[in-house]
Design a protein around this motif. Structure first.
Motif, PDB file in Angstrom:
ATOM      1  N   ASP A  15       0.740  -1.090   0.358  1.00  0.00           N
ATOM      2  CA  ASP A  15      -0.432  -0.356  -0.077  1.00  0.00           C
ATOM      3  C   ASP A  15       0.802   1.446  -0.026  1.00  0.00           C
ATOM      4  O   ASP A  15       0.358   2.492  -0.324  1.00  0.00           O
ATOM      5  N   ARG A  16       2.191   1.264  -0.127  1.00  0.00           N
ATOM      6  CA  ARG A  16       2.567   2.327   0.285  1.00  0.00           C
ATOM      7  C   ARG A  16       3.040   3.036  -0.778  1.00  0.00           C
ATOM      8  O   ARG A  16       3.448   2.460  -2.301  1.00  0.00           O
ATOM      9  N   CYS A  17       3.401   4.392  -1.151  1.00  0.00           N
ATOM     10  CA  CYS A  17       4.130   4.853  -2.046  1.00  0.00           C
ATOM     11  C   CYS A  17       5.620   4.576  -2.244  1.00  0.00           C
ATOM     12  O   CYS A  17       6.333   4.486  -1.594  1.00  0.00           O
ATOM     13  N   LEU A  18       6.091   4.561  -3.771  1.00  0.00           N
ATOM     14  CA  LEU A  18       7.285   3.780  -3.642  1.00  0.00           C
ATOM     15  C   LEU A  18       7.948   5.434  -4.980  1.00  0.00           C
ATOM     16  O   LEU A  18       7.902   6.153  -5.336  1.00  0.00           O
ATOM     17  N   TYR A  19       9.507   5.411  -3.798  1.00  0.00           N
ATOM     18  CA  TYR A  19       9.487   7.078  -4.397  1.00  0.00           C
ATOM     19  C   TYR A  19      10.939   6.639  -4.895  1.00  0.00           C
ATOM     20  O   TYR A  19      11.729   5.635  -4.750  1.00  0.00           O
ATOM     21  N   GLY A  20      11.397   7.394  -6.462  1.00  0.00           N
ATOM     22  CA  GLY A  20      12.175   6.949  -6.746  1.00  0.00           C
ATOM     23  C   GLY A  20      13.464   7.417  -8.145  1.00  0.00           C
ATOM     24  O   GLY A  20      13.325   9.115  -7.758  1.00  0.00           O
ATOM     25  N   THR A  21      14.386   7.589  -8.416  1.00  0.00           N
ATOM     26  CA  THR A  21      15.292   8.789  -9.389  1.00  0.00           C
ATOM     27  C   THR A  21      15.079   8.476 -10.161  1.00  0.00           C
ATOM     28  O   THR A  21      15.191   7.269 -10.927  1.00  0.00           O
ATOM     29  N   TRP A  22      15.268   8.709 -11.400  1.00  0.00           N
ATOM     30  CA  TRP A  22      16.508   8.745 -12.577  1.00  0.00           C
ATOM     31  C   TRP A  22      18.013   9.104 -12.402  1.00  0.00           C
ATOM     32  O   TRP A  22      18.906   9.751 -12.643  1.00  0.00           O
ATOM     33  N   ALA A  23      18.429   7.519 -13.343  1.00  0.00           N
ATOM     34  CA  ALA A  23      19.679   7.549 -13.467  1.00  0.00           C
ATOM     35  C   ALA A  23      20.306   7.843 -15.006  1.00  0.00           C
ATOM     36  O   ALA A  23      19.662   6.844 -16.303  1.00  0.00           O
ATOM     37  N   ALA A  24      20.622   8.718 -15.797  1.00  0.00           N
ATOM     38  CA  ALA A  24      21.150   9.097 -16.998  1.00  0.00           C
ATOM     39  C   ALA A  24      22.381   9.306 -17.599  1.00  0.00           C
ATOM     40  O   ALA A  24      22.322   9.932 -18.648  1.00  0.00           O
ATOM     41  N   LEU A  25      22.937   9.609 -16.195  1.00  0.00           N
ATOM     42  CA  LEU A  25      24.694   9.682 -16.475  1.00  0.00           C
ATOM     43  C   LEU A  25      24.913   8.523 -16.904  1.00  0.00           C
ATOM     44  O   LEU A  25      26.507   8.443 -17.798  1.00  0.00           O
ATOM     45  N   ALA A  26      24.518   7.306 -17.367  1.00  0.00           N
ATOM     46  CA  ALA A  26      25.447   6.014 -18.647  1.00  0.00           C
ATOM     47  C   ALA A  26      26.366   5.854 -17.663  1.00  0.00           C
ATOM     48  O   ALA A  26      27.260   5.076 -18.697  1.00  0.00           O
ATOM     49  N   ASP A  27      26.023   5.405 -16.605  1.00  0.00           N
ATOM     50  CA  ASP A  27      27.577   5.352 -15.867  1.00  0.00           C
ATOM     51  C   ASP A  27      27.348   3.795 -14.830  1.00  0.00           C
ATOM     52  O   ASP A  27      26.442   4.793 -14.138  1.00  0.00           O
ATOM     53  N   PRO A  28      27.486   3.040 -14.921  1.00  0.00           N
ATOM     54  CA  PRO A  28      27.700   2.431 -13.361  1.00  0.00           C
ATOM     55  C   PRO A  28      28.370   2.633 -12.418  1.00  0.00           C
ATOM     56  O   PRO A  28      27.335   1.951 -11.010  1.00  0.00           O
ATOM     57  N   LEU A  29      29.178   3.291 -11.823  1.00  0.00           N
ATOM     58  CA  LEU A  29      29.826   4.507 -10.665  1.00  0.00           C
ATOM     59  C   LEU A  29      27.856   4.735 -10.433  1.00  0.00           C
ATOM     60  O   LEU A  29      27.709   4.778  -9.087  1.00  0.00           O
ATOM     61  N   SER A  30      27.714   5.808 -11.148  1.00  0.00           N
ATOM     62  CA  SER A  30      26.649   6.610 -11.162  1.00  0.00           C
ATOM     63  C   SER A  30      25.605   6.140 -10.427  1.00  0.00           C
ATOM     64  O   SER A  30      24.547   6.323  -9.897  1.00  0.00           O
ATOM     65  N   ALA A  31      24.605   4.958 -11.689  1.00  0.00           N
ATOM     66  CA  ALA A  31      23.971   4.624 -10.846  1.00  0.00           C
ATOM     67  C   ALA A  31      23.988   3.134  -9.349  1.00  0.00           C
ATOM     68  O   ALA A  31      22.977   3.585  -8.352  1.00  0.00           O
ATOM     69  N   GLU A  32      24.984   3.251  -9.329  1.00  0.00           N
ATOM     70  CA  GLU A  32      25.181   2.308  -7.888  1.00  0.00           C
ATOM     71  C   GLU A  32      25.350   3.051  -6.687  1.00  0.00           C
ATOM     72  O   GLU A  32      24.730   3.495  -5.686  1.00  0.00           O
ATOM     73  N   LEU A  33      25.603   4.681  -6.828  1.00  0.00           N
ATOM     74  CA  LEU A  33      25.606   5.550  -6.329  1.00  0.00           C
ATOM     75  C   LEU A  33      24.389   5.972  -5.849  1.00  0.00           C
ATOM     76  O   LEU A  33      23.721   5.751  -4.489  1.00  0.00           O
ATOM     77  N   CYS A  34      23.575   5.990  -7.280  1.00  0.00           N
ATOM     78  CA  CYS A  34      22.044   6.702  -6.917  1.00  0.00           C
ATOM     79  C   CYS A  34      21.379   4.974  -6.096  1.00  0.00           C
ATOM     80  O   CYS A  34      20.491   5.408  -4.953  1.00  0.00           O
ATOM     81  N   ALA A  35      21.372   3.562  -6.256  1.00  0.00           N
ATOM     82  CA  ALA A  35      21.371   2.735  -5.923  1.00  0.00           C
ATOM     83  C   ALA A  35      21.432   2.740  -4.238  1.00  0.00           C
ATOM     84  O   ALA A  35      20.284   2.273  -3.196  1.00  0.00           O
ATOM     85  N   ARG A  36      22.783   3.172  -3.322  1.00  0.00           N
ATOM     86  CA  ARG A  36      23.195   3.199  -2.150  1.00  0.00           C
ATOM     87  C   ARG A  36      22.414   4.566  -1.593  1.00  0.00           C
ATOM     88  O   ARG A  36      22.034   4.285  -0.636  1.00  0.00           O
ATOM     89  N   ILE A  37      21.406   5.030  -2.277  1.00  0.00           N
ATOM     90  CA  ILE A  37      20.805   6.253  -1.537  1.00  0.00           C
ATOM     91  C   ILE A  37      19.939   5.721  -1.102  1.00  0.00           C
ATOM     92  O   ILE A  37      19.509   6.606   0.773  1.00  0.00           O
ATOM     93  N   ALA A  65      23.293  -5.745  -6.114  1.00  0.00           N
ATOM     94  CA  ALA A  65      23.079  -5.798  -4.983  1.00  0.00           C
ATOM     95  C   ALA A  65      22.444  -5.230  -3.840  1.00  0.00           C
ATOM     96  O   ALA A  65      22.754  -5.420  -2.692  1.00  0.00           O
ATOM     97  N   PHE A  66      21.920  -4.012  -4.308  1.00  0.00           N
ATOM     98  CA  PHE A  66      20.705  -3.094  -3.733  1.00  0.00           C
ATOM     99  C   PHE A  66      19.675  -3.003  -3.599  1.00  0.00           C
ATOM    100  O   PHE A  66      19.096  -4.254  -4.714  1.00  0.00           O
ATOM    101  N   ALA A  67      18.977  -2.572  -2.669  1.00  0.00           N
ATOM    102  CA  ALA A  67      17.265  -3.009  -2.477  1.00  0.00           C
ATOM    103  C   ALA A  67      16.767  -2.235  -3.395  1.00  0.00           C
ATOM    104  O   ALA A  67      15.654  -2.159  -3.564  1.00  0.00           O
ATOM    105  N   CYS A  68      17.175  -1.219  -4.041  1.00  0.00           N
ATOM    106  CA  CYS A  68      17.305  -0.133  -4.826  1.00  0.00           C
ATOM    107  C   CYS A  68      16.619  -0.720  -6.316  1.00  0.00           C
ATOM    108  O   CYS A  68      17.156  -0.745  -6.919  1.00  0.00           O
TER     109      CYS A  68
END
Length: 261
Positions: A15-37, A65-68
């Motif tokens: 029932d909860r609202c899920l909040y997300g982000t957009w990864a547009a830098l096309a880079d694994p390190l950037s995506a990993e950083l976003c996933a850790r937040i 490896a992350f819950a995101c």
């Protein structure tokens, strides 16, 4: 051994609202950083970001490896691309520019195995099927696949009831930017007519028994869309966070040193 559980599918069932982000830098390190937040989900963008199949694969591996939960946006509603993105391990696809129920049905069929759909059989060669190690993949994959279609035009809004009830469509995501442009209000995602149209669309999708999502960078708009029934809302982008953070840091400096000529 069955297909991996899709955490995004199972989160949408709560029932909860899920909040997300957009990864547009096309880079694994950037995506990993976003996933850790701590976001519930994130879009790996293949439409407006400089991504291809291999760069999306690298980002899927980086965030595994992350819950995101990763949501992969295709560049276009193409059955061949859908097959390839599923084979590299994407389980949730966000497909842009779906204007009609026929558009929705075509991409939904491309994502499911026969007899329900027409996805090609190649799991023994693919990461999705554990390179053949996931022995029950063909029998269990469809249950974990999620198709989110984007409604972002006046035509889509007019056909929203039929789009939302199309077999194989698991949710509808509203794109206020393209919708605003199609309404003759380019760049005005907060215009009352655009906001009202999105709210009507969200309510229609919810009435059809499907989860609705939207991109809303403005906290006030995010609150309005949540009140209308939106269940998954993108509230940030990696590009926006980087630009905003750097601009804010620069503004803190009263007299920046001159750049040597």
């Amino acid at each position: 051994m069955p297909a991996p559980a899709n955490s995004f599918r199972h989160a949408l069932a709560t029932d909860r609202c899920l909040y997300g982000t957009w990864a547009a830098l096309a880079d694994p390190l950037s995506a990993e950083l976003c996933a850790r937040i701590g976001f519930d989900w994130m879009v790996l963008d293949g439409e407006h970001a400089p991504n291809d199949l291999r760069s999306i694969l690298a980002q899927l591996q980086a965030v595994a490896a992350f819950a995101c939960a990763p949501v992969v946006r295709l560049p276009v509603a193409d059955p061949v691309l859908a097959k390839q993105y599923l084979d590299i391990g994407a389980q949730t696809l966000l497909v842009p520019m779906i204007d009609t129920a026929q558009d929705a049905a075509a991409i939904a069929a491309a994502m499911r195995y026969p007899p329900r759909g027409r996805r090609g059989i190649g799991s023994a060669l693919a990461r999705a099927g554990g390179f053949g190690i996931t022995t029950d993949y063909l029998a269990t994959a469809d249950a974990e696949i999620v198709l989110i279609v984007q409604a972002e035009s006046r035509r889509a809004m007019a056909d929203i009831d039929a789009i939302a009830t199309t077999d194989g469509v698991d949710g509808v995501f509203f794109g206020p930017s393209d919708l605003a442009a199609d309404m003759g209000l380019i760049g005005q995602t907060g215009h009352p007519d655009v906001v009202a149209a999105v709210e009507r669309g969200i309510r229609a999708v919810v009435a059809a028994g499907k989860p609705a999502g939207v991109l809303a960078m403005d906290p006030e708009l995010a609150g309005r869309y949540r009140a209308a029934g939106a269940r998954f809302i993108a509230v940030a982008t990696d590009v926006g966070a980087l630009v905003g953070g750097l601009k804010a840091r620069l503004a803190q400096i009263d007299s920046p040193a001159e750049v040597p000529q």
